[in-house]
Scaffold this active site. Structure first.
Site, PDB file in Angstrom:
ATOM      1  N   GLY A   1       0.832  -1.200   0.000  1.00  0.00           N
ATOM      2  CA  GLY A   1       0.000   0.000   0.000  1.00  0.00           C
ATOM      3  C   GLY A   1       0.866   1.249   0.000  1.00  0.00           C
TER       4      GLY A   1
ATOM      5  N   HIS B   1       9.093  38.568   3.203  1.00  0.00           N
ATOM      6  CA  HIS B   1      10.244  38.136   2.421  1.00  0.00           C
ATOM      7  C   HIS B   1      11.470  38.016   3.329  1.00  0.00           C
ATOM      8  CE1 HIS B   1      13.056  37.707  -0.871  1.00  0.00           C
ATOM      9  NE2 HIS B   1      13.832  38.601  -0.255  1.00  0.00           N
TER      10      HIS B   1
ATOM     11  N   ASP C   1     -13.773   8.882  11.736  1.00  0.00           N
ATOM     12  CA  ASP C   1     -13.450   7.747  10.862  1.00  0.00           C
ATOM     13  C   ASP C   1     -14.569   6.715  10.778  1.00  0.00           C
ATOM     14  OD1 ASP C   1     -10.964   8.879  10.542  1.00  0.00           O
ATOM     15  OD2 ASP C   1      -9.825   7.105  11.177  1.00  0.00           O
TER      16      ASP C   1
ATOM     17  N   GLU D   1       1.965  -1.552  -4.560  1.00  0.00           N
ATOM     18  CA  GLU D   1       0.684  -0.834  -4.578  1.00  0.00           C
ATOM     19  C   GLU D   1      -0.233  -1.466  -5.637  1.00  0.00           C
ATOM     20  OE1 GLU D   1      -1.019   1.803  -3.037  1.00  0.00           O
ATOM     21  OE2 GLU D   1      -2.516   1.289  -4.565  1.00  0.00           O
TER      22      GLU D   1
ATOM     23  N   ILE E   1      -0.249   6.566   4.614  1.00  0.00           N
ATOM     24  CA  ILE E   1       0.394   5.925   5.765  1.00  0.00           C
ATOM     25  C   ILE E   1       1.606   5.100   5.314  1.00  0.00           C
ATOM     26  CG2 ILE E   1       0.062   4.228   7.634  1.00  0.00           C
ATOM     27  CD1 ILE E   1      -2.860   5.259   7.805  1.00  0.00           C
TER      28      ILE E   1
HETATM   29  C1  FAD Z   1      -0.119   5.965  10.996  1.00  0.00           C
HETATM   30  C2  FAD Z   1      -1.225   6.966  10.863  1.00  0.00           C
HETATM   31  C3  FAD Z   1      -0.910   8.276  10.624  1.00  0.00           C
HETATM   32  C4  FAD Z   1      -1.926   9.220  10.515  1.00  0.00           C
HETATM   33  N1  FAD Z   1      -1.573  10.505  10.274  1.00  0.00           N
HETATM   34  C5  FAD Z   1      -2.534  11.432  10.151  1.00  0.00           C
HETATM   35  C6  FAD Z   1      -2.192  12.791   9.947  1.00  0.00           C
HETATM   36  O1  FAD Z   1      -1.014  13.146   9.867  1.00  0.00           O
HETATM   37  N2  FAD Z   1      -3.190  13.696   9.854  1.00  0.00           N
HETATM   38  C7  FAD Z   1      -4.521  13.331   9.926  1.00  0.00           C
HETATM   39  O2  FAD Z   1      -5.388  14.190   9.821  1.00  0.00           O
HETATM   40  N3  FAD Z   1      -4.871  12.047  10.126  1.00  0.00           N
HETATM   41  C8  FAD Z   1      -3.917  11.101  10.243  1.00  0.00           C
HETATM   42  N4  FAD Z   1      -4.272   9.806  10.483  1.00  0.00           N
HETATM   43  C9  FAD Z   1      -5.708   9.477  10.585  1.00  0.00           C
HETATM   44  C10 FAD Z   1      -6.249   9.847  11.961  1.00  0.00           C
HETATM   45  O3  FAD Z   1      -5.505   9.174  12.950  1.00  0.00           O
HETATM   46  C11 FAD Z   1      -7.727   9.495  12.056  1.00  0.00           C
HETATM   47  O4  FAD Z   1      -8.430  10.079  10.991  1.00  0.00           O
HETATM   48  C12 FAD Z   1      -8.301   9.997  13.367  1.00  0.00           C
HETATM   49  O5  FAD Z   1      -7.646   9.427  14.467  1.00  0.00           O
HETATM   50  C13 FAD Z   1      -9.796   9.674  13.461  1.00  0.00           C
HETATM   51  O6  FAD Z   1     -10.274  10.189  14.654  1.00  0.00           O
HETATM   52  P1  FAD Z   1     -11.557   9.565  15.375  1.00  0.00           P
HETATM   53  O7  FAD Z   1     -11.805  10.431  16.557  1.00  0.00           O
HETATM   54  O8  FAD Z   1     -12.646   9.385  14.399  1.00  0.00           O
HETATM   55  O9  FAD Z   1     -11.142   8.094  15.816  1.00  0.00           O
HETATM   56  P2  FAD Z   1      -9.880   7.458  16.571  1.00  0.00           P
HETATM   57  O10 FAD Z   1      -8.748   8.389  16.632  1.00  0.00           O
HETATM   58  O11 FAD Z   1      -9.668   6.136  15.937  1.00  0.00           O
HETATM   59  O12 FAD Z   1     -10.390   7.275  18.063  1.00  0.00           O
HETATM   60  C14 FAD Z   1     -11.433   6.411  18.390  1.00  0.00           C
HETATM   61  C15 FAD Z   1     -11.311   6.022  19.850  1.00  0.00           C
HETATM   62  O13 FAD Z   1     -12.494   5.339  20.254  1.00  0.00           O
HETATM   63  C16 FAD Z   1     -12.128   4.180  20.999  1.00  0.00           C
HETATM   64  N5  FAD Z   1     -13.239   3.225  20.945  1.00  0.00           N
HETATM   65  C17 FAD Z   1     -13.655   2.485  19.888  1.00  0.00           C
HETATM   66  N6  FAD Z   1     -14.761   1.771  20.233  1.00  0.00           N
HETATM   67  C18 FAD Z   1     -15.022   2.087  21.527  1.00  0.00           C
HETATM   68  C19 FAD Z   1     -16.037   1.680  22.442  1.00  0.00           C
HETATM   69  N7  FAD Z   1     -16.997   0.838  22.081  1.00  0.00           N
HETATM   70  N8  FAD Z   1     -15.998   2.176  23.692  1.00  0.00           N
HETATM   71  C20 FAD Z   1     -15.020   3.052  24.081  1.00  0.00           C
HETATM   72  N9  FAD Z   1     -14.052   3.475  23.242  1.00  0.00           N
HETATM   73  C21 FAD Z   1     -14.062   2.995  21.983  1.00  0.00           C
HETATM   74  C22 FAD Z   1     -10.860   3.720  20.306  1.00  0.00           C
HETATM   75  O14 FAD Z   1     -10.120   2.808  21.093  1.00  0.00           O
HETATM   76  C23 FAD Z   1     -10.151   5.057  20.116  1.00  0.00           C
HETATM   77  O15 FAD Z   1      -9.470   5.434  21.278  1.00  0.00           O
HETATM   78  C24 FAD Z   1      -3.286   8.832  10.629  1.00  0.00           C
HETATM   79  C25 FAD Z   1      -3.607   7.509  10.887  1.00  0.00           C
HETATM   80  C26 FAD Z   1      -2.593   6.582  11.008  1.00  0.00           C
HETATM   81  C27 FAD Z   1      -2.967   5.161  11.298  1.00  0.00           C
END
Ligand code: FAD
Length: 474
Positions: A190, A453, A321, A213, A194
């Site tokens: 991929g 600048h 997400d 990819e 990431i």
């Molecule tokens: C390696 C990597 C690099 C990244 N870099 C970037 C970047 O540079 N910039 C960017 O914008 N995005 C980046 N992302 C994407 C970004 O991390 C996600 O888009 C973002 O974290 C989504 O936020 P969220 O709040 O939707 O969910 P998450 O950050 O996934 O948080 C969800 C939380 O809910 C918890 N949870 C799930 N189910 C339950 C439940 N039933 N009860 C209690 N808790 C629960 C999970 O454990 C987690 O802690 C990256 C992702 C990765 C993997």
């Protein structure tokens, strides 16, 4: 024990924790439940972004870039450094420290804003008379009732059907951020955002990186001209990127052997010490007991929402997400704030057209709005202007002249339709494009703004001048 709240947020990633803070600011009694645990079993709010995503990846990207500069670029600046060696353990410890600072920062913000934080896994127990009952399993185990629920449960790395993650040989983003020693041969399946970031980290630290990819086009969502430049620069750095491959089989033993067909259909195989799989992410809905309350989930596993993040259930919202749209931390945050304000009866709006994208490779890649190929496909007449960092004084002083800025504007009205960048610190420069598009600025507006600048941002002004054929310094 049962506690009643106006708003319960499930998940403390960037979507959830920001939604909880905003809800509390608006006067709602608010709880946020998150199940992420640190190595000691304690709470680690911040979700994927803070624990195994945005923050730790950028910490390692920064450290590995310093390492590469010390080895290759310092001499050009007249700085002699001898006997450079890598202390990977310390580099990873620093990354962990940065993560912990962010975890602690969120706990502090919860306290400051009077958000009740519970460490545990939340699931729906029942819904009746406009109240939702939510069970929390884990150290903070209890039952909560809420008038409004915001689901922000995020996503998890998608595994190859042929090789599950063992985080030793076959690594998700989690394992990729804590490899104990630099692998000699690293495979990455991929070549998306990431994969490219993780591949860059380990290449800079000395790994031989091969990326496989499936798509025939490199960075298909990126403006073609930028993607072409990125491919040229990244492969020149040593990333070996094969496009249009089909993975057939993965053998995992002391090494990982990937059998695949290449873009010509010929059978190939390659063996690696470690394999990172970055082929996309899956929404987290298992364990929520969505069926208990009849929460609708689509065929791809995302919680179904409308344009305002409303689910099919009254007063239940979902953000980040776990719903449609780009999987980006800042998109999740914007949705979180908007939902809290909507609950308060306000009328916020998240403009998906002005969500910026960044890939933190070197050079960085950033964009907002429409690509040139998308404009061509839509038939909308446009004009383009671009400016290379090679002709920018600050970039020359930095010794970082690769890349360019490109601006696309409507041919008739001159409204900016897209801003595309590859080059130094463009993750910061792109904000000017976002602001301009948010205010529906024309390229003429940008061109007439006084830029400091020497600064990298002058490349943006010059690209805007270029839309009208008036570039000054190139
Ligand atoms: C390696 C990597 C690099 C990244 N870099 C970037 C970047 O540079 N910039 C960017 O914008 N995005 C980046 N992302 C994407 C970004 O991390 C996600 O888009 C973002 O974290 C989504 O936020 P969220 O709040 O939707 O969910 P998450 O950050 O996934 O948080 C969800 C939380 O809910 C918890 N949870 C799930 N189910 C339950 C439940 N039933 N009860 C209690 N808790 C629960 C999970 O454990 C987690 O802690 C990256 C992702 C990765 C993997």
């Amino acid at each position: 024990m049962s506690q009643a709240f106006d708003v319960v947020v499930i998940g403390a990633g960037p979507g959830g924790y920001v939604a909880a803070i905003r809800a509390a600011q608006l006067g709602f009694s608010t709880a946020c439940v998150d199940d992420w645990s640190n190595a000691a079993g304690g709470p680690a709010p911040g979700g994927t972004c803070t624990n195994v995503g945005c923050i730790p990846s950028k910490a390692l990207l920064q450290s590995s870039e310093h390492f590469e500069h010390a080895g290759h670029s310092f001499a050009e600046h007249g700085i002699k450094v001898e006997g450079i060696s890598l202390d990977l353990e310390r580099m990873v410890l620093r990354k962990d420290k940065v993560v912990k600072q962010n975890n602690d920062g969120i706990l502090f913000l919860f306290k400051k804003n009077k958000v009740t934080f519970l460490h545990g896994r939340a699931s729906f127990a029942s819904a009746s008379a406009g109240q939702y009952t939510i069970d929390v399993a884990g150290p903070g185990g209890q039952t909560l009732t809420a008038r409004h629920v915001i689901i922000a449960t995020g996503s998890t790395a998608r595994a190859l059907p042929l090789a599950a993650f063992d985080e030793t040989r076959v690594l998700s983003n989690d394992g990729a951020l804590r490899i104990a020693g630099v692998p000699k041969r690293l495979g990455v399946i991929g070549a998306g955002v990431i994969g490219l970031e993780m591949g860059s980290v380990w290449r800079r630290l000395g790994a031989e990186v091969t990326m496989l990819e499936a798509l025939p086009t490199f960075l298909a969502a990126v403006d073609e001209q930028i993607a072409k430049e990125a491919f040229k620069l990244l492969t020149r750095q040593g990333l070996k990127i094969s496009l249009g491959v089909v993975i057939k089989k993965v053998d995992v033993g002391d090494e990982v052997t990937v059998h695949y067909t290449d873009s010509s259909g010929a059978d190939q195989s390659a063996s690696f010490d470690r394999l990172i799989v970055s082929i996309g992410r899956m929404p987290n809905t298992e364990g929520l007991k969505a069926e208990t309350v009849g929460l609708a989930i689509d065929e791809r596993g995302f919680i179904t929402v409308d344009g305002e993040c409303r689910t099919n259930l009254a007063n239940v919202f979902a953000i980040g997400d776990v719903v449609r749209g780009p999987m980006l931390a800042h998109k999740a945050e914007e949705e979180g704030v908007a939902v809290a304000e909507r609950i308060a009866g306000q009328h916020p709006h998240v403009d998906f057209n002005t969500v910026p994208w960044v890939i933190y490779t070197s050079p960085e890649i950033a964009w907002v709005g429409q690509s040139e190929q998308a404009l061509k496909a839509s038939g909308r007449p446009y004009r383009a202007g671009s400016f290379p960092f090679m002709a920018n004084g600050r970039a020359r002083a930095l010794g970082d002249t690769a890349g360019f800025v490109k601006i696309l504007a409507d041919a008739a009205t001159d409204e900016i339709l897209g801003v595309h960048m590859i080059g130094p610190m463009v993750s910061e420069l792109i904000s000017e494009g976002v602001v301009a598009m948010e205010f529906r600025a024309s390229s003429e507006d940008l061109a007439r703004i006084c830029h400091a600048h020497p600064s990298l941002s002058e490349a943006t002004k010059e690209a805007a001048l270029g839309v009208d054929g008036r570039t000054l310094n190139f």
